[in-house]
Design a protein around this motif. Structure first.
Motif, PDB file in Angstrom:
ATOM      1  N   GLU A  18       3.093  -0.039   7.593  1.00  0.00           N
ATOM      2  CA  GLU A  18       2.742  -0.466   6.120  1.00  0.00           C
ATOM      3  C   GLU A  18       3.469  -1.574   5.231  1.00  0.00           C
ATOM      4  O   GLU A  18       3.272  -1.623   4.257  1.00  0.00           O
ATOM      5  N   THR A  68      -3.659  -7.646   3.337  1.00  0.00           N
ATOM      6  CA  THR A  68      -3.771  -6.351   4.023  1.00  0.00           C
ATOM      7  C   THR A  68      -3.059  -5.282   2.906  1.00  0.00           C
ATOM      8  O   THR A  68      -2.924  -3.982   3.406  1.00  0.00           O
ATOM      9  N   ASN A  84       0.795  -1.104  -0.155  1.00  0.00           N
ATOM     10  CA  ASN A  84       0.157  -0.020   0.041  1.00  0.00           C
ATOM     11  C   ASN A  84       0.724   1.246   0.002  1.00  0.00           C
ATOM     12  O   ASN A  84       0.191   2.432   0.107  1.00  0.00           O
ATOM     13  N   THR A 105       0.211  -5.212   2.881  1.00  0.00           N
ATOM     14  CA  THR A 105       1.630  -4.811   3.645  1.00  0.00           C
ATOM     15  C   THR A 105       2.732  -5.411   2.778  1.00  0.00           C
ATOM     16  O   THR A 105       3.148  -6.750   2.784  1.00  0.00           O
ATOM     17  N   GLU A 110      -0.823  -7.010  10.880  1.00  0.00           N
ATOM     18  CA  GLU A 110      -2.386  -6.789  11.206  1.00  0.00           C
ATOM     19  C   GLU A 110      -2.598  -5.435  11.803  1.00  0.00           C
ATOM     20  O   GLU A 110      -3.737  -5.060  11.885  1.00  0.00           O
ATOM     21  N   SER A 111      -1.509  -4.688  11.831  1.00  0.00           N
ATOM     22  CA  SER A 111      -1.581  -3.296  12.417  1.00  0.00           C
ATOM     23  C   SER A 111      -1.807  -2.512  11.285  1.00  0.00           C
ATOM     24  O   SER A 111      -0.994  -2.435  10.458  1.00  0.00           O
ATOM     25  N   SER A 112      -2.821  -1.542  11.459  1.00  0.00           N
ATOM     26  CA  SER A 112      -3.024  -0.601  10.376  1.00  0.00           C
ATOM     27  C   SER A 112      -1.914   0.619  10.394  1.00  0.00           C
ATOM     28  O   SER A 112      -1.779   1.427   9.527  1.00  0.00           O
ATOM     29  N   ASP A 113      -1.161   0.630  11.450  1.00  0.00           N
ATOM     30  CA  ASP A 113      -0.090   1.622  11.482  1.00  0.00           C
ATOM     31  C   ASP A 113       1.533   1.282  10.691  1.00  0.00           C
ATOM     32  O   ASP A 113       2.096   2.105  10.124  1.00  0.00           O
TER      33      ASP A 113
END
Ligand code: SF4
Ligand code: SF4
Length: 385
Positions: A169, A220, A8, A222, A164-167
């Motif tokens: 990338e 995700t 992303n 990542t 799994e963390s949205s913080d």
């Protein structure tokens, strides 16, 4: 040079990267290597090293070539230099000046990828993300001093938390066919210590935690950049390799680059010849890249029945890209429902599994005993075509 999107972040990175770790010569040596990288189209550099000499040589080389903005740099937060030694530190009184030193030595005011350096313990991950260390990362990100947030780890359990963390990338993760068979560990020495010999009888195919990690990273978005692609050189040495034979660098690179979500492999160089050796991957034919025969020599049954995405089974008479179909199937089958992104990618294939005529020609060429025709029928059912 082929370029891939780093998840992303949207950054387009060369699939062969430059791990700066081994670049310990003079400025002239560094310049020669950086020039060779640039000539080959390499555009991503990992600089975890805290020592002033390697930082300055790399930074000065980019300045002399006027190319800093053409590079995507992984700069690490938490790698510090104290009393002439590398210290992995979480104390912001050490971390901040070490990061400012990195920027200064690279003659820049930003790092493309701000890497939270080397977390291998689950507890430490939680502490860092909930404490002042991550507040500092957040500040740097908000100010544009780091453009994207990444994290480096060797432990698939920590990598999974990061994914799994949205913080977070992207991650810098150790990937090679030997590590992929090993369970998660909080101690890097368990996989890379000097005393470690791979226990051939204990290895049993791709570790499910690692397989799930790759699937989740793909889902995700990542991106993964790869370190330890040669397992610290062990895979290149028949006596140290769990496979009992030496892999070639090109085979290790191909293995890493055929894992889901992987965008680039960081390779260490000390001379332009080393760069040429890695970049030879770009023009290597399928036979040179093929790691299948070596992995098939892994401990008995280690990979039996599992697709390693090696492509050894080509060609398919109806034109199915078997490793890619298998990869999408494996990614989707690990999830409770088929992720939209995987479904879209699958449907974009020119020929999908539904075209399989069950001729079984591929199965006689698969060194891992994969029941390809059955798998095609399962994939066609799962994706509906
Ligand atoms: S089916 Fe077998 S030969 Fe084909 S990609 Fe998978 S492991 Fe390789
Ligand atoms: S069994 Fe299916 S996938 Fe394999 S070669 Fe035949 S048509 Fe292609």
């Amino acid at each position: 040079m082929q370029y891939r999107t780093l998840g992303n972040t949207g950054l387009k990175v060369s699939e062969i990267g430059f791990g700066g770790e081994w670049m310990d010569g003079t400025l002239e040596d560094t310049l020669a290597v950086v020039r060779a990288c640039e000539d080959a189209g390499i555009n991503i550099l990992d600089c975890w090293m805290p020592d002033p000499t390697r930082r300055s040589n790399l930074g000065d080389a980019l300045q002399e070539l006027g190319s800093r903005d053409r590079w995507i740099i992984q700069g690490h937060l938490g790698s510090t230099w104290q009393n002439e030694q590398y210290v992995r530190d979480r104390d912001l009184d050490q971390v901040k000046p070490a990061f400012e030193d990195l920027l200064a030595r690279f003659h820049t005011d930003y790092m493309d990828l701000g890497m939270i350096h080397y977390i291998d313990k689950v507890d430490e991950f939680h502490q860092i993300m909930a404490g002042p260390f991550y507040d500092y990362v957040r500040e740097l990100h908000a100010a544009g001093t780091i453009r994207h947030v990444g994290l480096s780890t060797h432990n698939p359990a920590v990598a999974r938390l990061a994914v799994e963390s949205s913080d977070i990338e992207m991650i810098l993760f150790s990937v090679n066919p030997a590590f992929d068979m090993m369970p998660a560990s909080e101690n890097l020495d368990d996989v890379l210590g000097e005393h470690v010999t791979f226990d051939r009888d204990a290895l049993d195919g791709v570790n499910p935690d690692r397989a799930e990690l790759y699937a989740l990273a793909e889902e995700t978005g990542t991106g993964i950049t790869v370190m330890k692609g040669y397992a610290g050189g062990r895979l290149l040495d028949a006596s140290a390799s769990p496979f009992g034979v030496a892999l070639a660098p090109v085979q290790c690179i191909h293995y890493a680059l055929t894992r889901p979500a992987v965008a680039s492999i960081m390779v260490g160089y000390t001379t332009p010849e080393h760069v040429a050796e890695a970049v030879a991957y770009e023009t290597a034919d399928d036979a040179a890249r093929d790691y299948a025969a070596v992995l098939a020599g892994a401990p008995r049954h280690a990979y039996y029945g599992q697709c390693t995405y090696c492509g050894h089974c080509a060609p398919c008479p109806v034109g199915i890209d078997i490793p890619t179909v298998n990869k999408f199937y494996d990614l989707a089958a690990m999830q409770p429902s088929v992720p939209d992104s995987v479904r879209e990618h699958y449907r974009a294939l020119g020929v999908t599994a539904g075209a399989c005529i069950a001729c079984h020609a591929c199965e006689s060429r698969c060194p891992f005993g994969v029941k390809v025709a059955d798998k095609m029928s399962q994939a066609a059912r799962l994706f509906g075509c």
